[in-house]
Write a protein that holds these residues in place. Structure first.
Motif, PDB file in Angstrom:
ATOM      1  N   PHE A 112     -41.120  66.435  36.952  1.00  0.00           N
ATOM      2  CA  PHE A 112     -42.245  65.634  36.491  1.00  0.00           C
ATOM      3  C   PHE A 112     -42.798  66.352  35.275  1.00  0.00           C
ATOM      4  CE2 PHE A 112     -46.464  63.546  37.403  1.00  0.00           C
ATOM      5  CZ  PHE A 112     -45.990  62.259  37.288  1.00  0.00           C
ATOM      6  N   ILE A 113     -42.611  65.756  34.081  1.00  0.00           N
ATOM      7  CA  ILE A 113     -42.935  66.441  32.826  1.00  0.00           C
ATOM      8  C   ILE A 113     -43.859  65.590  31.959  1.00  0.00           C
ATOM      9  CG2 ILE A 113     -40.810  67.805  32.798  1.00  0.00           C
ATOM     10  CD1 ILE A 113     -39.610  65.744  30.883  1.00  0.00           C
ATOM     11  N   LYS A 114     -44.500  66.240  31.014  1.00  0.00           N
ATOM     12  CA  LYS A 114     -45.396  65.532  30.100  1.00  0.00           C
ATOM     13  C   LYS A 114     -44.654  65.193  28.815  1.00  0.00           C
ATOM     14  CE  LYS A 114     -50.158  65.542  29.340  1.00  0.00           C
ATOM     15  NZ  LYS A 114     -51.375  66.233  29.588  1.00  0.00           N
ATOM     16  N   ARG A 115     -44.690  63.923  28.433  1.00  0.00           N
ATOM     17  CA  ARG A 115     -44.083  63.447  27.185  1.00  0.00           C
ATOM     18  C   ARG A 115     -45.092  62.552  26.486  1.00  0.00           C
ATOM     19  NH1 ARG A 115     -38.153  63.050  27.717  1.00  0.00           N
ATOM     20  NH2 ARG A 115     -37.621  65.240  27.862  1.00  0.00           N
ATOM     21  N   PHE A 116     -45.426  62.898  25.270  1.00  0.00           N
ATOM     22  CA  PHE A 116     -46.345  62.095  24.457  1.00  0.00           C
ATOM     23  C   PHE A 116     -47.648  61.800  25.200  1.00  0.00           C
ATOM     24  CE2 PHE A 116     -41.985  60.892  23.220  1.00  0.00           C
ATOM     25  CZ  PHE A 116     -41.982  61.463  21.954  1.00  0.00           C
ATOM     26  N   GLY A 117     -48.136  62.782  25.937  1.00  0.00           N
ATOM     27  CA  GLY A 117     -49.413  62.645  26.629  1.00  0.00           C
ATOM     28  C   GLY A 117     -49.358  62.004  28.004  1.00  0.00           C
ATOM     29  N   ASN A 118     -48.206  61.502  28.392  1.00  0.00           N
ATOM     30  CA  ASN A 118     -48.057  60.870  29.705  1.00  0.00           C
ATOM     31  C   ASN A 118     -47.073  61.649  30.562  1.00  0.00           C
ATOM     32  OD1 ASN A 118     -49.675  58.418  29.465  1.00  0.00           O
ATOM     33  ND2 ASN A 118     -48.192  57.839  27.903  1.00  0.00           N
ATOM     34  N   MET A 119     -47.325  61.650  31.852  1.00  0.00           N
ATOM     35  CA  MET A 119     -46.389  62.273  32.781  1.00  0.00           C
ATOM     36  C   MET A 119     -45.247  61.292  33.040  1.00  0.00           C
ATOM     37  SD  MET A 119     -47.666  65.199  33.120  1.00  0.00           S
ATOM     38  CE  MET A 119     -46.748  65.962  34.443  1.00  0.00           C
ATOM     39  N   VAL A 120     -44.019  61.811  32.989  1.00  0.00           N
ATOM     40  CA  VAL A 120     -42.829  60.989  33.206  1.00  0.00           C
ATOM     41  C   VAL A 120     -41.892  61.701  34.175  1.00  0.00           C
ATOM     42  CG1 VAL A 120     -42.952  59.878  30.933  1.00  0.00           C
ATOM     43  CG2 VAL A 120     -41.595  61.960  31.217  1.00  0.00           C
ATOM     44  N   LEU A 121     -40.986  60.942  34.755  1.00  0.00           N
ATOM     45  CA  LEU A 121     -39.975  61.493  35.650  1.00  0.00           C
ATOM     46  C   LEU A 121     -38.686  61.716  34.879  1.00  0.00           C
ATOM     47  CD1 LEU A 121     -40.650  59.003  38.536  1.00  0.00           C
ATOM     48  CD2 LEU A 121     -41.068  61.449  38.659  1.00  0.00           C
ATOM     49  N   ALA A 122     -38.157  62.932  34.925  1.00  0.00           N
ATOM     50  CA  ALA A 122     -36.846  63.241  34.344  1.00  0.00           C
ATOM     51  C   ALA A 122     -35.904  63.377  35.539  1.00  0.00           C
ATOM     52  CB  ALA A 122     -36.909  64.504  33.513  1.00  0.00           C
ATOM     53  N   MET A 123     -35.167  62.307  35.816  1.00  0.00           N
ATOM     54  CA  MET A 123     -34.316  62.268  37.005  1.00  0.00           C
ATOM     55  C   MET A 123     -32.902  62.731  36.667  1.00  0.00           C
ATOM     56  SD  MET A 123     -35.657  58.673  38.636  1.00  0.00           S
ATOM     57  CE  MET A 123     -35.571  57.803  37.067  1.00  0.00           C
ATOM     58  N   LYS A 124     -32.397  63.656  37.466  1.00  0.00           N
ATOM     59  CA  LYS A 124     -31.035  64.153  37.308  1.00  0.00           C
ATOM     60  C   LYS A 124     -30.121  63.245  38.128  1.00  0.00           C
ATOM     61  CE  LYS A 124     -32.913  68.767  37.045  1.00  0.00           C
ATOM     62  NZ  LYS A 124     -34.180  68.757  37.765  1.00  0.00           N
ATOM     63  N   MET A 125     -29.155  62.619  37.414  1.00  0.00           N
ATOM     64  CA  MET A 125     -28.300  61.626  38.059  1.00  0.00           C
ATOM     65  C   MET A 125     -26.835  61.888  37.749  1.00  0.00           C
ATOM     66  SD  MET A 125     -30.642  58.294  37.127  1.00  0.00           S
ATOM     67  CE  MET A 125     -30.227  57.265  38.515  1.00  0.00           C
ATOM     68  N   HIS A 126     -25.976  61.185  38.444  1.00  0.00           N
ATOM     69  CA  HIS A 126     -24.541  61.265  38.191  1.00  0.00           C
ATOM     70  C   HIS A 126     -24.286  60.862  36.733  1.00  0.00           C
ATOM     71  CE1 HIS A 126     -20.262  60.344  38.438  1.00  0.00           C
ATOM     72  NE2 HIS A 126     -20.247  61.061  39.554  1.00  0.00           N
ATOM     73  N   PRO A 127     -23.342  61.539  36.043  1.00  0.00           N
ATOM     74  CA  PRO A 127     -23.087  61.244  34.620  1.00  0.00           C
ATOM     75  C   PRO A 127     -22.756  59.781  34.319  1.00  0.00           C
ATOM     76  CG  PRO A 127     -21.847  63.177  35.323  1.00  0.00           C
ATOM     77  CD  PRO A 127     -22.508  62.621  36.538  1.00  0.00           C
ATOM     78  N   ARG A 128     -22.197  59.067  35.269  1.00  0.00           N
ATOM     79  CA  ARG A 128     -21.836  57.660  34.987  1.00  0.00           C
ATOM     80  C   ARG A 128     -23.042  56.796  34.668  1.00  0.00           C
ATOM     81  NH1 ARG A 128     -22.367  54.390  39.705  1.00  0.00           N
ATOM     82  NH2 ARG A 128     -22.571  55.681  41.563  1.00  0.00           N
ATOM     83  N   PHE A 129     -24.243  57.217  35.112  1.00  0.00           N
ATOM     84  CA  PHE A 129     -25.441  56.440  34.810  1.00  0.00           C
ATOM     85  C   PHE A 129     -25.826  56.541  33.337  1.00  0.00           C
ATOM     86  CE2 PHE A 129     -25.884  57.112  39.425  1.00  0.00           C
ATOM     87  CZ  PHE A 129     -25.914  55.788  39.812  1.00  0.00           C
ATOM     88  N   CYS A 130     -25.211  57.475  32.616  1.00  0.00           N
ATOM     89  CA  CYS A 130     -25.410  57.594  31.164  1.00  0.00           C
ATOM     90  C   CYS A 130     -24.117  57.274  30.425  1.00  0.00           C
ATOM     91  CB  CYS A 130     -25.876  59.007  30.809  1.00  0.00           C
ATOM     92  SG  CYS A 130     -27.543  59.385  31.337  1.00  0.00           S
ATOM     93  N   ASP A 131     -23.231  56.555  31.088  1.00  0.00           N
ATOM     94  CA  ASP A 131     -21.938  56.163  30.517  1.00  0.00           C
ATOM     95  C   ASP A 131     -21.134  57.380  30.065  1.00  0.00           C
ATOM     96  OD1 ASP A 131     -22.521  53.432  30.894  1.00  0.00           O
ATOM     97  OD2 ASP A 131     -23.674  53.406  29.040  1.00  0.00           O
ATOM     98  N   ARG A 132     -21.170  58.441  30.894  1.00  0.00           N
ATOM     99  CA  ARG A 132     -20.415  59.661  30.597  1.00  0.00           C
ATOM    100  C   ARG A 132     -19.449  59.945  31.728  1.00  0.00           C
ATOM    101  NH1 ARG A 132     -25.200  63.201  30.256  1.00  0.00           N
ATOM    102  NH2 ARG A 132     -23.865  64.526  31.501  1.00  0.00           N
ATOM    103  N   THR A 133     -18.415  60.722  31.392  1.00  0.00           N
ATOM    104  CA  THR A 133     -17.449  61.112  32.412  1.00  0.00           C
ATOM    105  C   THR A 133     -17.418  62.622  32.605  1.00  0.00           C
ATOM    106  OG1 THR A 133     -15.700  61.136  30.750  1.00  0.00           O
ATOM    107  CG2 THR A 133     -15.960  59.114  32.045  1.00  0.00           C
ATOM    108  N   ASP A 134     -18.156  63.386  31.789  1.00  0.00           N
ATOM    109  CA  ASP A 134     -18.159  64.842  31.942  1.00  0.00           C
ATOM    110  C   ASP A 134     -18.908  65.238  33.212  1.00  0.00           C
ATOM    111  OD1 ASP A 134     -20.784  64.401  31.205  1.00  0.00           O
ATOM    112  OD2 ASP A 134     -20.779  65.776  29.518  1.00  0.00           O
TER     113      ASP A 134
END
Length: 155
Positions: A112-134
């Motif tokens: 849970f991090i602050k970005r541009f003054g707002n708290m946001v969720l930085a979720m760690k997910m399987h690479p396929r959710f970012c169209d990656r295979t690494d």
């Protein structure tokens, strides 16, 4: 007169219909989820970090995030965890009292991090959710706006 009553009853039914489809509030997600798994498992154990309470939508109310990976069911830790991660359930608290679930995600974890003054969720997910295979995890950054997750970035 009878036709007018029928029309008024029909209008009342149509106006009330969306309210029937709404999710009902629960008093506490921790009690709700633990009760569910106590019924599902012969022996259910929950770690101290099974539920995290924090404001995830920047409204000043303390919300709840349930990490099912912190459940041990019949001796198996995180029984629903797989290569995509573990199930996390996100609940928002409402001013009137109570909570409702806004999302379920299969993730490795989140910050849970602050970005541009707002708290946001930085979720760690399987690479396929970012169209990656690494092999490295994908980071999906999302803000909870109203009752929806809004994706800000994927990398």
């Amino acid at each position: 007169m009878k036709a007018l009553l029928i029309v008024l009853n029909l209008i009342a039914l149509l106006v009330a219909w969306p309210a029937c489809a709404q999710q009902s509030l629960i008093s506490d997600p921790e009690i709700y989820e633990k009760k569910h798994f106590t019924k599902q498992c012969a022996k259910a154990e929950f770690s101290d970090v099974y539920v995290t309470r924090q404001d995830i939508n920047n409204d000043g109310l303390v919300d709840a995030v349930v990490n099912e990976g912190e459940l041990t069911c019949d001796g198996k830790k995180g029984p629903q965890c797989n290569d995509d991660g573990c199930t996390y359930n996100f609940y928002l608290q409402v001013a009137e009292g109570g909570y409702f679930m806004i999302a379920t995600a299969q993730i490795y974890g989140y910050d849970f991090i602050k970005r541009f003054g707002n708290m946001v969720l930085a979720m760690k997910m399987h690479p396929r959710f970012c169209d990656r295979t690494d092999g490295g995890p994908c980071i999906v950054t999302a803000r909870v706006r109203g009752t929806k997750f809004v994706t800000i970035s994927k990398k």
